[in-house]
Scaffold this active site. Sequence first.
Site, PDB file in Angstrom:
ATOM      1  CB  ALA A   1      14.538  20.196  26.252  1.00 17.14           C
TER       2      ALA A   1
ATOM      3  N   GLY B   1      23.868  16.955  27.349  1.00 19.04           N
ATOM      4  CA  GLY B   1      23.288  17.852  28.341  1.00 19.04           C
ATOM      5  C   GLY B   1      23.423  17.316  29.754  1.00 19.04           C
ATOM      6  CD  GLN B   2      21.850  19.478  35.377  1.00 15.22           C
ATOM      7  OE1 GLN B   2      22.429  19.724  36.430  1.00 15.22           O
ATOM      8  NE2 GLN B   2      20.800  20.181  34.970  1.00 15.22           N
ATOM      9  CG  LEU B   3      18.333  13.454  32.461  1.00 15.79           C
ATOM     10  CD1 LEU B   3      18.591  13.002  33.899  1.00 15.79           C
ATOM     11  CD2 LEU B   3      16.839  13.611  32.211  1.00 15.79           C
TER      12      LEU B   3
ATOM     13  CG  ASP C   1       8.362  22.839  37.556  1.00 15.54           C
ATOM     14  OD1 ASP C   1       9.274  22.736  36.701  1.00 15.54           O
ATOM     15  OD2 ASP C   1       8.401  23.692  38.461  1.00 15.54           O
TER      16      ASP C   1
ATOM     17  CE1 TYR D   1      11.848  24.364  28.845  1.00 18.29           C
ATOM     18  CE2 TYR D   1      10.861  24.978  30.940  1.00 18.29           C
ATOM     19  CZ  TYR D   1      11.581  24.082  30.164  1.00 18.29           C
ATOM     20  OH  TYR D   1      12.031  22.910  30.719  1.00 18.29           O
TER      21      TYR D   1
ATOM     22  CD1 TRP E   1      12.310  24.330  40.221  1.00 25.71           C
ATOM     23  CD2 TRP E   1      13.116  24.753  42.259  1.00 25.71           C
ATOM     24  NE1 TRP E   1      11.515  25.302  40.795  1.00 25.71           N
ATOM     25  CE2 TRP E   1      11.983  25.582  42.043  1.00 25.71           C
ATOM     26  CE3 TRP E   1      13.789  24.840  43.483  1.00 25.71           C
ATOM     27  CZ2 TRP E   1      11.519  26.487  43.000  1.00 25.71           C
ATOM     28  CZ3 TRP E   1      13.320  25.738  44.439  1.00 25.71           C
ATOM     29  CH2 TRP E   1      12.205  26.551  44.191  1.00 25.71           C
TER      30      TRP E   1
END
Length: 287
Positions: A62, A11-13, A104, A127, A152
Amino acid sequence: MSKILVFGASGQLGTCLRSVAARQGITEITFPVEGSANILNKEGLKALFDLEKPEFVINCAAYTAVDKAEDELKLATDINCEGAKNLAVLCKDYASTLIHISTDFVFEGNIPKLLQEEDIASPISVYGLTKLQGEQAIAAVTGQFYILRTSWLYSEFANNFVKTMLKLGADRDELKVIADQVGTPTYAIDLAEAIFKIIASGNTSYGIYHYSNEGVTSWYDFAKAIFELSNTSVKLLPISTSEYPTKAMRPAFSVMNKQKIKTTFNLDIPHWRDSLEKCIIALNINA
């Protein structure tokens, strides 16, 4: 650096963690392929823990499709809650420290004040609810965790708001973007660097922390900055949330207070616009 095992590596992270690890020369880190790192497969997870014996586990895995989650409660709950619990159980059994990424969206976001870690969480979407349940499941199993709530998230990798805006800006003359949802963009490279600093610190002040870049903006102003920094010419029109209805509700104000993480781990957090400029440069280099 301690032995680290990353879930959600594709994934992105996870990709940002890989990039930062390579740049910083961090070699004691494993990014298992998705097939061997399914957080819902308890037997497979145990085999992986047996093999790797990690000191730190980073959970980036996630279910993040915010609108689809409204119709896929079970799947979102399985991944965001049960999967997190599975990792927590194994971390306890193997004396590993769990670093879990949250959001958040656990907050309602209806009051214009900086959100503290101890503020009451009251999610307004499936979510957000499942991510909160994941936090609670971890805390019920082990005390050896850092839960990092972020917001974000974007980077030069994977799909995200910055890359979507750049693509749309190149194809269209005019765009409408929501102007009454306020928060803080987070450059995933900055978050990855912060995670490694937490690991390297040796500080065992476990608990929940907030991490985003510094500053405050709306989606509209975020988009405006993206186009300014990328020299993209497009007419941008601000609209209200009511003009762009979505299946899931979003927090209207979700700016988090980062003082706790800055003080505890001596972190210097960049302003969102400075980090956005770095991301735009990276995207141009990789284009």
